[in-house]
Scaffold this motif. Structure first.
Motif, PDB file in Angstrom:
ATOM      1  N   ILE A  16       0.811  -1.066   0.006  1.00 10.66           N
ATOM      2  CA  ILE A  16      -0.024   0.067  -0.047  1.00 10.66           C
ATOM      3  C   ILE A  16       0.722   1.129   0.105  1.00 10.66           C
ATOM      4  O   ILE A  16       0.581   2.417  -0.561  1.00 10.66           O
ATOM      5  CB  ILE A  16      -1.046  -0.175   1.300  1.00 10.66           C
ATOM      6  CG1 ILE A  16      -1.925  -0.955   1.217  1.00 10.66           C
ATOM      7  CG2 ILE A  16      -1.846   1.163   1.280  1.00 10.66           C
ATOM      8  CD1 ILE A  16      -2.757  -1.555   2.447  1.00 10.66           C
ATOM      9  N   TYR A  17       1.979   1.189   0.872  1.00 10.65           N
ATOM     10  CA  TYR A  17       2.650   2.392   1.003  1.00 10.65           C
ATOM     11  C   TYR A  17       3.340   2.794  -0.622  1.00 10.65           C
ATOM     12  O   TYR A  17       3.434   3.848  -0.938  1.00 10.65           O
ATOM     13  CB  TYR A  17       4.037   2.000   1.839  1.00 10.65           C
ATOM     14  CG  TYR A  17       4.662   3.186   2.565  1.00 10.65           C
ATOM     15  CD1 TYR A  17       4.066   4.003   3.555  1.00 10.65           C
ATOM     16  CD2 TYR A  17       5.960   3.835   1.869  1.00 10.65           C
ATOM     17  CE1 TYR A  17       4.768   5.183   4.065  1.00 10.65           C
ATOM     18  CE2 TYR A  17       6.398   4.972   2.187  1.00 10.65           C
ATOM     19  CZ  TYR A  17       5.895   5.512   3.341  1.00 10.65           C
ATOM     20  OH  TYR A  17       6.556   6.822   4.077  1.00 10.65           O
ATOM     21  N   LYS A  18       3.993   1.751  -1.153  1.00 11.16           N
ATOM     22  CA  LYS A  18       4.337   1.942  -2.479  1.00 11.16           C
ATOM     23  C   LYS A  18       3.271   2.634  -3.500  1.00 11.16           C
ATOM     24  O   LYS A  18       3.506   3.664  -4.280  1.00 11.16           O
ATOM     25  CB  LYS A  18       4.778   0.544  -3.170  1.00 11.16           C
ATOM     26  CG  LYS A  18       6.135   0.389  -2.997  1.00 11.16           C
ATOM     27  CD  LYS A  18       7.026   0.009  -4.120  1.00 11.16           C
ATOM     28  CE  LYS A  18       8.523   0.565  -3.622  1.00 11.16           C
ATOM     29  NZ  LYS A  18       9.035  -0.299  -2.853  1.00 11.16           N
ATOM     30  N   ASP A  70       2.494  15.737  -0.257  1.00 10.54           N
ATOM     31  CA  ASP A  70       1.467  15.869  -1.778  1.00 10.54           C
ATOM     32  C   ASP A  70       2.270  17.105  -2.204  1.00 10.54           C
ATOM     33  O   ASP A  70       2.128  17.301  -3.710  1.00 10.54           O
ATOM     34  CB  ASP A  70      -0.032  16.006  -1.392  1.00 10.54           C
ATOM     35  CG  ASP A  70      -0.383  14.504  -1.616  1.00 10.54           C
ATOM     36  OD1 ASP A  70       0.173  13.840  -2.325  1.00 10.54           O
ATOM     37  OD2 ASP A  70      -1.647  14.536  -1.060  1.00 10.54           O
ATOM     38  N   GLN A  71       2.501  18.135  -1.858  1.00  8.28           N
ATOM     39  CA  GLN A  71       3.073  19.289  -2.660  1.00  8.28           C
ATOM     40  C   GLN A  71       4.299  18.702  -3.384  1.00  8.28           C
ATOM     41  O   GLN A  71       4.624  19.253  -4.409  1.00  8.28           O
ATOM     42  CB  GLN A  71       3.703  20.336  -1.578  1.00  8.28           C
ATOM     43  CG  GLN A  71       2.455  20.939  -0.617  1.00  8.28           C
ATOM     44  CD  GLN A  71       2.972  21.922   0.316  1.00  8.28           C
ATOM     45  OE1 GLN A  71       3.967  22.778   0.070  1.00  8.28           O
ATOM     46  NE2 GLN A  71       2.728  21.422   1.447  1.00  8.28           N
ATOM     47  N   ILE A  72       5.278  17.827  -2.810  1.00  5.28           N
ATOM     48  CA  ILE A  72       6.244  17.201  -3.510  1.00  5.28           C
ATOM     49  C   ILE A  72       5.947  16.435  -4.758  1.00  5.28           C
ATOM     50  O   ILE A  72       6.399  16.592  -5.757  1.00  5.28           O
ATOM     51  CB  ILE A  72       7.339  16.879  -2.463  1.00  5.28           C
ATOM     52  CG1 ILE A  72       7.975  17.731  -1.447  1.00  5.28           C
ATOM     53  CG2 ILE A  72       8.424  15.909  -3.406  1.00  5.28           C
ATOM     54  CD1 ILE A  72       8.319  17.207  -0.157  1.00  5.28           C
ATOM     55  N   TYR A  73       4.884  15.667  -4.187  1.00  2.03           N
ATOM     56  CA  TYR A  73       4.523  14.395  -5.220  1.00  2.03           C
ATOM     57  C   TYR A  73       3.759  15.371  -6.743  1.00  2.03           C
ATOM     58  O   TYR A  73       4.132  15.228  -7.692  1.00  2.03           O
ATOM     59  CB  TYR A  73       3.320  13.541  -4.586  1.00  2.03           C
ATOM     60  CG  TYR A  73       3.898  12.790  -3.608  1.00  2.03           C
ATOM     61  CD1 TYR A  73       5.321  12.698  -3.268  1.00  2.03           C
ATOM     62  CD2 TYR A  73       2.901  12.186  -2.672  1.00  2.03           C
ATOM     63  CE1 TYR A  73       5.676  11.719  -2.280  1.00  2.03           C
ATOM     64  CE2 TYR A  73       3.413  11.380  -1.612  1.00  2.03           C
ATOM     65  CZ  TYR A  73       4.691  10.955  -1.415  1.00  2.03           C
ATOM     66  OH  TYR A  73       5.207  10.456  -0.295  1.00  2.03           O
ATOM     67  N   ASP A  75      11.925   7.527   3.793  1.00  2.50           N
ATOM     68  CA  ASP A  75      11.734   6.201   3.731  1.00  2.50           C
ATOM     69  C   ASP A  75      12.081   5.669   2.365  1.00  2.50           C
ATOM     70  O   ASP A  75      11.584   6.146   1.284  1.00  2.50           O
ATOM     71  CB  ASP A  75      10.485   5.965   4.098  1.00  2.50           C
ATOM     72  CG  ASP A  75      10.076   4.600   4.378  1.00  2.50           C
ATOM     73  OD1 ASP A  75      10.588   3.756   3.711  1.00  2.50           O
ATOM     74  OD2 ASP A  75       9.225   4.439   5.317  1.00  2.50           O
ATOM     75  N   GLU A  76      13.112   4.618   2.487  1.00  2.00           N
ATOM     76  CA  GLU A  76      13.320   3.983   1.295  1.00  2.00           C
ATOM     77  C   GLU A  76      12.372   3.266   0.430  1.00  2.00           C
ATOM     78  O   GLU A  76      12.499   3.009  -0.645  1.00  2.00           O
ATOM     79  CB  GLU A  76      14.510   3.027   1.684  1.00  2.00           C
ATOM     80  CG  GLU A  76      14.202   2.110   2.462  1.00  2.00           C
ATOM     81  CD  GLU A  76      15.439   1.153   2.680  1.00  2.00           C
ATOM     82  OE1 GLU A  76      16.554   1.378   2.621  1.00  2.00           O
ATOM     83  OE2 GLU A  76      15.045  -0.033   3.326  1.00  2.00           O
ATOM     84  N   ASN A  77      11.306   3.213   1.213  1.00  2.17           N
ATOM     85  CA  ASN A  77      10.149   2.586   0.459  1.00  2.17           C
ATOM     86  C   ASN A  77       9.187   3.506  -0.202  1.00  2.17           C
ATOM     87  O   ASN A  77       8.087   3.657  -0.778  1.00  2.17           O
ATOM     88  CB  ASN A  77       9.117   1.771   1.404  1.00  2.17           C
ATOM     89  CG  ASN A  77       9.814   0.690   2.031  1.00  2.17           C
ATOM     90  OD1 ASN A  77      10.091  -0.248   1.143  1.00  2.17           O
ATOM     91  ND2 ASN A  77      10.246   0.598   3.271  1.00  2.17           N
ATOM     92  N   GLY A  78       9.473   4.905   0.070  1.00  2.00           N
ATOM     93  CA  GLY A  78       8.604   6.015  -0.503  1.00  2.00           C
ATOM     94  C   GLY A  78       9.543   6.682  -1.348  1.00  2.00           C
ATOM     95  O   GLY A  78      10.253   6.160  -2.327  1.00  2.00           O
ATOM     96  N   LEU A  79       9.683   8.028  -1.464  1.00  2.00           N
ATOM     97  CA  LEU A  79      10.316   8.919  -2.412  1.00  2.00           C
ATOM     98  C   LEU A  79      11.879   8.771  -2.094  1.00  2.00           C
ATOM     99  O   LEU A  79      12.680   8.906  -2.933  1.00  2.00           O
ATOM    100  CB  LEU A  79      10.123  10.438  -2.545  1.00  2.00           C
ATOM    101  CG  LEU A  79       8.986  10.870  -3.409  1.00  2.00           C
ATOM    102  CD1 LEU A  79       9.208  12.319  -3.691  1.00  2.00           C
ATOM    103  CD2 LEU A  79       9.351  10.168  -4.777  1.00  2.00           C
TER     104      LEU A  79
END
Ligand code: SAH
Length: 344
Positions: free
Chosen positions: A29-31, A136-139, A176-180
């Protein structure tokens, strides 16, 4: 409905366990949320239909709406105005450097710190942002330009240490290495100097850069520019900075906005140099951005360089920050302010 995009991977694992799911579902889900950036549970195709349904009942996936973007013809800087779920608006800025894309994000809607030169604080603080609203600003910006964001500065609207928990969670999640997976070394958080929070942050021993908005070298002058100086003296602030440096080994930055005739004399440089030397801080100089309401004028280029030289002569490293996007609504809070004025 719970805000699923504001949960760290750890928290998400706990939530999954609590609803009788395997913890590894959290990673999936995190991915989806933080790498593939989907906006609905239906798109999470490696989850069963029943789990997707269960999630959709419990959680919402928040999103921002891009209302406006101004693009600088001089240097490609982009200034965004985003609407949050409740209709409030925040600004974010993309700066393009040789070393990568840097995004400046907001941490609150408005600000309650009341600094005399700042446009963000004029209407007070409406509310703090959630972690997902900061992410979300970054995404959004990354998706808009189709490129990776390598650096993040929390220097937009708001006082990050006045929104401590959400900002810390944001730092955990963006690195987090599982995120950005943006390295904490490429993350800067700027504060006007909330001493207890600086100490609390030091204890977390993160690898981020902490920037302190100093702007004056004596308590008296600082009080005339920044109300927070009535609460914490420069001595207390310096102690907290020394503690931060000791705990994290990370050099601090002092932000110093040069205001013509207010804080740009040789005596000011002398005061600042003494404080900076005490905690081995680097000084970032920026001529103040004129905001109509404040009446402050920026120090001229020649005098800015003289101030920098005065610091260096006293053993302090200093840089003059390149002004980005001067041809668009430059100073923090100005784009939002203009839009609000147009609406009323
Ligand atoms: N509240 C935090 C972060 C947001 S402001 C803080 O105070 O650090 C980011 C930086 O911009 C701060 O150093 C702030 O003092 C500075 N700033 C605000 N208004 C400015 C202006 N008009 N010109 C130049 N710098 C400004």
């Amino acid at each position: 409905m719970k805000d699923i995009k504001s949960l760290t991977l750890e928290q998400l694992k706990e939530e999954m366990t609590a609803i009788g799911e395997k913890p590894f579902r959290a990673g999936q889900i995190y991915k989806w949320l933080h790498v593939k950036l989907v906006n609905s549970f239906d798109e999470m195709t490696d989850l069963s239909a029943s789990l997707r349904e269960k999630l959709a009942k419990e959680y919402e996936i928040t999103d921002l709406k891009q209302l406006e973007v101004q693009i600088s013809k001089e240097d490609g800087t982009r200034k965004y105005l985003f609407a949050l779920g409740d209709g409030n608006t925040v600004e974010s800025v993309l700066m393009r450097y040789h070393h990568g894309n840097s995004v400046c994000i907001s941490s609150q809607v408005g600000c309650r710190m009341g600094c005399k030169f700042c446009a963000s604080t004029i209407g007070g603080c409406i509310r703090s942002l959630t972690s997902s609203e900061m992410l979300d600003q970054i995404y959004k910006i990354s998706a808009d330009i189709g490129e990776r964001v390598s650096n993040v500065v929390v220097m937009g609207m708001g006082e990050p240490m006045d929104n401590y928990d959400n900002v810390v969670r944001f730092i955990t999640m963006i690195s987090d290495e599982n995120g950005l997976n943006i390295s904490q070394r490429n993350l800067t958080v700027s504060t006007c100097g909330l001493v207890p929070e600086i100490r609390k942050l030091a204890d977390l021993q993160l690898s981020i850069t902490l920037a302190i908005s100093l702007h004056a070298g004596t308590d008296e002058k600082r009080k005339s520019l920044m109300p927070i100086a009535n609460k914490y003296s420069i001595a207390e602030l310096t102690d907290a900075c020394a503690y931060y440096f000791k705990k994290t080994g990370r050099r601090l930055t002092f932000e110093y906005s040069l205001i013509a005739g207010v804080n740009d004399t040789e005596k000011d440089a002398d005061d600042i140099a003494r404080i900076a030397r005490k905690v081995s801080a680097h000084v970032n100089l920026i001529p103040v951005n004129p905001v109509t309401e404040t009446g402050f004028k920026p120090t001229a280029g020649r005098d800015t360089n003289a101030f920098k030289n005065a610091l260096e002569k006293r053993g302090v490293t200093a840089t003059v920050r390149r002004e980005m996007g001067r041809d668009i609504d430059g100073a923090c809070g100005q784009l939002r302010k203009r839009r609000m004025e147009n609406l009323t």
